[in-house]
Design an enzyme around this catalytic site. Structure first.
Site, PDB file in Angstrom:
ATOM      1  CB  SER A  67      -0.947   0.017   1.202  1.00 33.08           C
ATOM      2  OG  SER A  67      -2.016  -0.880   0.988  1.00 33.08           O
ATOM      3  CE  LYS A  70      -4.484   1.836  -0.827  1.00 30.04           C
ATOM      4  NZ  LYS A  70      -4.002   0.578  -0.276  1.00 30.04           N
ATOM      5  CB  SER A 125      -4.574   1.651   3.748  1.00 27.00           C
ATOM      6  OG  SER A 125      -3.746   1.107   2.740  1.00 27.00           O
TER       7      SER A 125
END
Length: 530
Positions: A67, A70, A125
């Site tokens: 993640s 991102k 997230s």
């Protein structure tokens, strides 16, 4: 014989001792600080101001990012979308995620602002937010992945590849620690990103699953433990970052922290439940052993080079001066001295660089690149408006001797008109009247008045054209002369170095050596040490 040998050896010992005592002491520059290492497979510590790498482990080895992807997704959305636009969650956006992965509970048909989705993306997230934002921005997840790869390339990333906006498992989705640090460096330079990523919580608009505005599920919280003071992993000075985990990626972590006017970026890839400890270890190492320095406060060697050349017989020295870019920094070990830095001057500029840059100065210490700066050329000419005024004055001086148009020749004998067509026409008309028995009428001066106006207008037009021509020529001359100066500066420098048999790097070192004496005189006042 023995006494002579004894005296001889005693003499040699005395000379050797005196030579040792009187020899100048030469101190080696302190070595680059070392760190025993981290437990994660890959990692890097970068100084955000200079881009200098303070520590690296397998920094160019691709790993799955999870993640922390991102960060790039958020940066692209912020740069390309209005934060108040409404995002509609499609069926694919909600359901094209791994089971059990991070989310904020959105359902197909839900609508939230780009701002709400960005907070969901960075704090919770939320993978459905990543997909929805990608579709909103580019039309599809695949098209957005193309934007991600293009942006990464623009930021200097060379060994990373992205196929989705969330970082969920995909063998074609990978990143290196060095590339991730470059992406993060660009992200924290964006104020909107900092505002969103640095928040600890955010309350978004109601969604279908939680329609009550006061439902606690509509408030999302940051996952990054080092940003929260009530968390055991809190790190003083940490202000941004992103967590990540998938079965393929393991633990990944990006963190930014600032202390003592120094901002550090830490990236940990494929951690083994030690990603927070590895990050703390790297931050402690960086803040304890390095500091950020504005090079314009220390290095003026290149700005004192005198220009004694001429261009087309005109002295070029007053045209321009050299200066250092005052917004460039280096990361220097705290035990090091600025005079121990090695510099390289490069006239072949590429990529982005400041206006007026003629050379890039790269700094290194103990074999490590620690930052760069630019040598700028600045014009000392007055403003272009003043040049135009001067040109106008010169034009007016040249036109002082032009007599004003007059009709006096028409009021006297036509023979005094110097062949004027207008005077001849008047004389012809009078003669026709005499031949017909008519008395010549007294001249009414109508024609002369019209002629005078025409002449005045014509003269003004000529003067204005001359002024405009001079101004245009002056502008072109200034531009070409400045360009010629820069060119001849470079060529003259190269020729001089060839004449004396020096390379550019040797010449740069000579300049620095000449600066040492003056620098050491004020060393007690300005000697850098933390």
């Amino acid at each position: 014989m023995k006494q002579r040998l004894a005296r001889f050896f005693c003499f040699l010992f005395t000379v050797s001792l005196l030579s040792f005592l009187t020899a100048p002491l030469v101190y080696a520059a302190p070595s680059w600080p070392e760190l025993s290492g981290i437990q994660a497979d890959g990692g890097i510590l970068m100084d955000a101001d200079s881009g200098a790498i303070l520590y690296e482990k397998n920094a160019d080895q691709p790993y799955y990012p999870a993640s922390i992807t991102k960060i790039l997704t958020a940066l692209i959305i912020i740069e390309n979308c209005d934060l108040e636009d409404m995002v509609t969650f499609s069926d694919r956006a909600v359901n094209d995620v791994e089971s059990g992965s991070s989310n904020m509970g959105a359902l197909p048909g839900d609508q939230l602002t780009v701002r709400d989705c960005l907070y969901g993306l960075m704090l919770a997230s939320a993978n459905e937010c990543a997909n929805a934002l990608a579709e909103h921005c580019a039309g599809s997840i695949e098209a957005f992945a193309d934007m991600m790869n293009q942006k990464a390339l623009e930021l200097g990333c060379t060994k990373s590849h992205f196929v989705n906006p969330s970082g969920l498992n995909n063998e074609e989705h990978f990143v290196t620690a060095r590339d991730m640090a470059l992406i993060t460096k660009a992200a924290i330079e964006n104020p909107t990103f900092l505002e969103i990523d640095g928040a600890l919580y955010w309350k978004h608009a109601p969604i279908k699953r939680y329609p009550d505005p006061e439902d606690p599920h509509n408030t999302i919280y940051a996952h990054h433990g080092m940003l929260k003071k009530n968390n055991s992993r809190y790190y003083a000075g940490a202000f941004a970052g992103k967590t990540g985990y998938t079965s393929l990626a393991g633990n990944t972590l990006v963190t930014c922290a600032k202390k003592n006017d120094m901002t550090l970026i830490c990236v940990v890839l494929n951690g083994h439940q030690t990603h927070y400890q590895d990050t703390k270890t790297l931050f402690d190492f960086g803040f304890r052993n390095f500091s950020s320095i504005n090079v314009s406060d220390y290095n003026s060697a290149y700005t004192t080079i005198e220009n004694d050349m001429t261009i087309a017989g005109l002295t070029a020295s007053p045209i321009s001066t050299l200066s250092m870019d005052d917004d460039c920094y280096i990361a220097l070990p705290q035990s090091a001295d600025f005079n121990d830095i090695e510099t390289t001057l490069d006239y072949q500029l590429s990529g982005s660089f400041p206006v007026g840059a003629i050379a890039k100065i790269s700094y290194s210490y103990a074999g490590h690149a620690i930052g760069s700066s630019y040598l700028l050329i600045q014009n000392n000419f007055n403003s272009l408006e003043r040049m135009e005024a001067v040109a106008s004055d010169l034009t007016r001086e040249e036109t002082i001797g032009i007599p004003e148009p007059t009709t006096r020749a028409l009021d006297t004998n036509p023979e005094q008109a110097n062949g004027s067509n207008i005077a001849q026409l008047s004389d012809s008309n009078d003669q026709e009247r005499i031949d017909s028995g008519q008395r010549p009428q007294q001249e009414e001066h109508v024609l002369p008045e019209i002629s005078s106006t025409v002449w005045v207008a014509f003269a003004i037009t000529i003067i204005l054209a001359a002024i405009i021509t001079v101004i245009t020529v002056t502008k072109i001359y200034i531009q070409r002369k400045t360009e010629a100066e820069v060119y001849f500066l470079r060529e003259r420098r190269k020729q001089r170095l060839n004449d004396i048999g020096l390379t550019p790097s040797e010449f740069d070192l000579m300049i620095q050596e000449r600066k040492r004496s003056s620098y050491r005189a004020s060393k007690n006042k300005r000697h850098f040490k933390l």
